[in-house]
Every structure is written in C-alpha cells, then in structure tokens.
Design a protein around this motif. Sequence first.
Motif, PDB file in Angstrom:
ATOM      1  N   ASN A  92      34.687  33.076  33.270  1.00  0.00           N
ATOM      2  CA  ASN A  92      34.377  33.238  34.687  1.00  0.00           C
ATOM      3  C   ASN A  92      35.077  34.447  35.283  1.00  0.00           C
ATOM      4  N   ILE A  93      34.370  35.157  36.142  1.00  0.00           N
ATOM      5  CA  ILE A  93      34.913  36.277  36.894  1.00  0.00           C
ATOM      6  C   ILE A  93      34.707  35.967  38.370  1.00  0.00           C
ATOM      7  N   GLY A  94      35.767  35.998  39.154  1.00  0.00           N
ATOM      8  CA  GLY A  94      35.652  35.640  40.556  1.00  0.00           C
ATOM      9  C   GLY A  94      36.213  36.700  41.480  1.00  0.00           C
ATOM     10  N   ILE A  95      35.633  36.806  42.661  1.00  0.00           N
ATOM     11  CA  ILE A  95      36.156  37.657  43.725  1.00  0.00           C
ATOM     12  C   ILE A  95      36.038  36.880  45.029  1.00  0.00           C
ATOM     13  N   SER A  96      37.140  36.817  45.781  1.00  0.00           N
ATOM     14  CA  SER A  96      37.141  36.171  47.096  1.00  0.00           C
ATOM     15  C   SER A  96      37.588  37.174  48.139  1.00  0.00           C
ATOM     16  N   LEU A  97      36.888  37.217  49.264  1.00  0.00           N
ATOM     17  CA  LEU A  97      37.208  38.125  50.357  1.00  0.00           C
ATOM     18  C   LEU A  97      37.068  37.401  51.687  1.00  0.00           C
ATOM     19  N   LYS A  98      37.665  37.971  52.724  1.00  0.00           N
ATOM     20  CA  LYS A  98      37.406  37.452  54.057  1.00  0.00           C
ATOM     21  C   LYS A  98      35.907  37.492  54.321  1.00  0.00           C
ATOM     22  N   ASP A  99      35.420  36.516  55.044  1.00  0.00           N
ATOM     23  CA  ASP A  99      33.965  36.450  55.253  1.00  0.00           C
ATOM     24  C   ASP A  99      33.428  37.674  55.990  1.00  0.00           C
ATOM     25  N   ILE A 100      34.275  38.366  56.760  1.00  0.00           N
ATOM     26  CA  ILE A 100      33.792  39.557  57.461  1.00  0.00           C
ATOM     27  C   ILE A 100      33.505  40.709  56.493  1.00  0.00           C
ATOM     28  N   ASP A 101      34.003  40.603  55.264  1.00  0.00           N
ATOM     29  CA  ASP A 101      33.771  41.636  54.252  1.00  0.00           C
ATOM     30  C   ASP A 101      32.733  41.209  53.221  1.00  0.00           C
ATOM     31  N   ASP A 102      31.916  40.204  53.549  1.00  0.00           N
ATOM     32  CA  ASP A 102      30.986  39.680  52.553  1.00  0.00           C
ATOM     33  C   ASP A 102      29.961  40.710  52.090  1.00  0.00           C
ATOM     34  N   VAL A 103      29.679  41.722  52.921  1.00  0.00           N
ATOM     35  CA  VAL A 103      28.732  42.761  52.500  1.00  0.00           C
ATOM     36  C   VAL A 103      29.267  43.512  51.279  1.00  0.00           C
ATOM     37  N   HIS A 104      30.575  43.514  51.114  1.00  0.00           N
ATOM     38  CA  HIS A 104      31.164  44.187  49.952  1.00  0.00           C
ATOM     39  C   HIS A 104      30.809  43.434  48.670  1.00  0.00           C
ATOM     40  N   LEU A 105      30.749  42.122  48.750  1.00  0.00           N
ATOM     41  CA  LEU A 105      30.319  41.338  47.587  1.00  0.00           C
ATOM     42  C   LEU A 105      28.856  41.626  47.270  1.00  0.00           C
ATOM     43  N   THR A 106      28.059  41.846  48.300  1.00  0.00           N
ATOM     44  CA  THR A 106      26.658  42.212  48.089  1.00  0.00           C
ATOM     45  C   THR A 106      26.558  43.535  47.352  1.00  0.00           C
ATOM     46  N   LYS A 107      27.411  44.493  47.696  1.00  0.00           N
ATOM     47  CA  LYS A 107      27.441  45.777  46.987  1.00  0.00           C
ATOM     48  C   LYS A 107      27.748  45.571  45.509  1.00  0.00           C
ATOM     49  N   PHE A 108      28.724  44.715  45.232  1.00  0.00           N
ATOM     50  CA  PHE A 108      29.100  44.459  43.840  1.00  0.00           C
ATOM     51  C   PHE A 108      27.947  43.826  43.068  1.00  0.00           C
ATOM     52  N   LEU A 109      27.313  42.829  43.678  1.00  0.00           N
ATOM     53  CA  LEU A 109      26.197  42.157  43.016  1.00  0.00           C
ATOM     54  C   LEU A 109      25.056  43.138  42.725  1.00  0.00           C
ATOM     55  N   LYS A 110      24.829  44.066  43.643  1.00  0.00           N
ATOM     56  CA  LYS A 110      23.790  45.068  43.428  1.00  0.00           C
ATOM     57  C   LYS A 110      24.144  45.965  42.242  1.00  0.00           C
ATOM     58  N   CYS A 111      25.410  46.360  42.143  1.00  0.00           N
ATOM     59  CA  CYS A 111      25.832  47.231  41.041  1.00  0.00           C
ATOM     60  C   CYS A 111      25.679  46.549  39.687  1.00  0.00           C
ATOM     61  N   ILE A 112      25.988  45.263  39.628  1.00  0.00           N
ATOM     62  CA  ILE A 112      25.891  44.568  38.344  1.00  0.00           C
ATOM     63  C   ILE A 112      24.522  43.911  38.150  1.00  0.00           C
ATOM     64  N   ASN A 113      23.586  44.249  39.048  1.00  0.00           N
ATOM     65  CA  ASN A 113      22.204  43.777  38.932  1.00  0.00           C
ATOM     66  C   ASN A 113      22.149  42.255  38.836  1.00  0.00           C
ATOM     67  N   SER A 114      22.768  41.616  39.808  1.00  0.00           N
ATOM     68  CA  SER A 114      22.919  40.160  39.738  1.00  0.00           C
ATOM     69  C   SER A 114      22.360  39.466  40.970  1.00  0.00           C
ATOM     70  N   ASP A 115      21.884  38.250  40.768  1.00  0.00           N
ATOM     71  CA  ASP A 115      21.428  37.421  41.879  1.00  0.00           C
ATOM     72  C   ASP A 115      22.313  36.181  42.055  1.00  0.00           C
ATOM     73  N   TYR A 116      23.558  36.250  41.526  1.00  0.00           N
ATOM     74  CA  TYR A 116      24.494  35.163  41.787  1.00  0.00           C
ATOM     75  C   TYR A 116      24.678  35.011  43.300  1.00  0.00           C
ATOM     76  N   PRO A 117      24.882  33.780  43.767  1.00  0.00           N
ATOM     77  CA  PRO A 117      25.010  33.572  45.216  1.00  0.00           C
ATOM     78  C   PRO A 117      26.415  33.889  45.722  1.00  0.00           C
ATOM     79  N   ILE A 118      26.482  34.253  46.991  1.00  0.00           N
ATOM     80  CA  ILE A 118      27.763  34.342  47.700  1.00  0.00           C
ATOM     81  C   ILE A 118      27.944  33.026  48.442  1.00  0.00           C
TER      82      ILE A 118
END
Length: 271
Positions: A92-118
């Motif tokens: 497992n690989i995990g990243i947790s951020l403040k909810d106000i930075d959730d768009v950053h997780l979207t950037k990461f998911l786009k880079c790794i070509n993933s549809d994992y949920p936030i």
Amino acid sequence: MTRYKLDKYKDEIVNLYINEKLSCAKIANLYNAHLCGIYDALKRWGIKTRNLSDSHKLYKVNDNYFKNIDSEAKAYWLGFIYADGYITKPSNIGISLKDIDDVHLTKFLKCINSDYPINYYVSTGYGECRYARIIINSVQMFNDLLLKGVKLKKSLILQFPDEQIVPKEFQLSFIRGYFDGDGSLILSENSINIKLCGTKEFLCKVIEIFNEVSNYNFQNKLFKRHKDEKNNYYFSYGGRLKVISILSKLYDNANIFLDRKFEKYNKLINS
C-alpha cells in the motif's frame, strides 16, 4: 488490537472496506489487528463482507510510474512521498493531506493514470482536523518506492537519494516535492522565512544543493524539533532576497507544485 479498540476506528475501517475496496487482510495489516478481528468487527457493525470474487475490484494505476525517475513530475512526486506519504506492507502507498489541498491528490492521480478514489475524514485527536487521503494498492509501485529510498517508518532514517535514484537534473524538482510536503514559507510583517524538516543526513544534503545553486551562503546549522527524538531536525533561513534566491530555483520552469505554497511564493516576489 482488541475488538473494542477497533471501535475507535470504525468509520475509517468501514470506509476502507466499502469505498476503497481494501480487503480485510490489508485493513488488518494497516491497524496491526488480527484478520478475524476485522471480520468480526465488520459483522458487529452490520457490514456484509464480500466473498473472494467480490474482494478484488481493481482500480486503474500505472504500476511502473516510479520504476525510473526520469522526469520532473516523477522526481517531484517521489520527493512529496518522501515527506508526506507512506508505504505499508504488503503493498500500500498512502498520502494524506488537509482537505483544502485535495486538488493536489487529483494531480497525483492524473500523473499515475489512476482512478483510485479520494476519501475524506475528520480526525478529532488534537482538535477537529479534516483531511483527504488516497491509498494505492500496487506491488510494483510499492517495491519501486522501496528501491527509490522510501522507507517503512521512515521519519527518523530518511536519506537523500543518490544520483542513481534521482539524477542531478531532477534534484530541485525532488526538493520542491519534499518542500511541499514537509516545508513551510512564512510571510509576516516581521519575518520572511523558509523552513524544512527532516533527518540530519537529508537536510545536510539539501543545504549542500542550496549552496550549489544560490549565490548566498546557507550555513549548515540544524535545530532539533523534539528533544527526545534523536534524528528529527529542521533548518530555517530568513531574509527576503535569500529566501527568493532558493525558491526561484525550485519554482523555475516548474509544472507541478502545491498551489497554496506557490501562491505564497508569488505573493513574496510581487511584494
């Protein structure tokens, strides 16, 4: 972990099982619990457990993303995971951020070509804190991150990656990712300051690189974050021109960054 201690994590465990589709075995590993304890807890909470064929829903992900660090984006995200991510066995690989930075997780998911949920949570341990988290399950990515220097329980043993892991041309992108995860830019009427936290070995290498790319002298002076922790330090440098001298190198031609910190940098250079 006893059945009653699991109740403290009910909302998280149910979310991992229902929304993130983690297996009971993986959840048990995350919470250092017995497999049967997770099954029993879900049953006690009225959650219908999946059969074997239902428990292997796969989300899309580029498993080989971190196999070679050969781009700005890969170096950035490796640095970000060094600072603000984690890996747990078995895969497992995990990243947790403040909810106000959730768009950053979207950037990461786009880079790794993933549809994992936030997924979103509220922690009440030290006052109410809202945060967003992704957990990626990938044996290949897990193993590649291990090879790239990401450690299990890494906070006190982290080393700066050598040039075989992160080529010199991508070192500043790596540092920018790490800064976005574990650094801060302070702008106030009385102070302009950049701060970075990490192990002694890691921070000394960052300072060395700062002195290579900047015309200013960054003294190799570290401060302990907590007296009782042996290898948990930070450095802090102040002064508008000195701070800009290094941040301009980190952000020069950058395509990926934490928006909130980049906005502060723009505020600094335009003030």
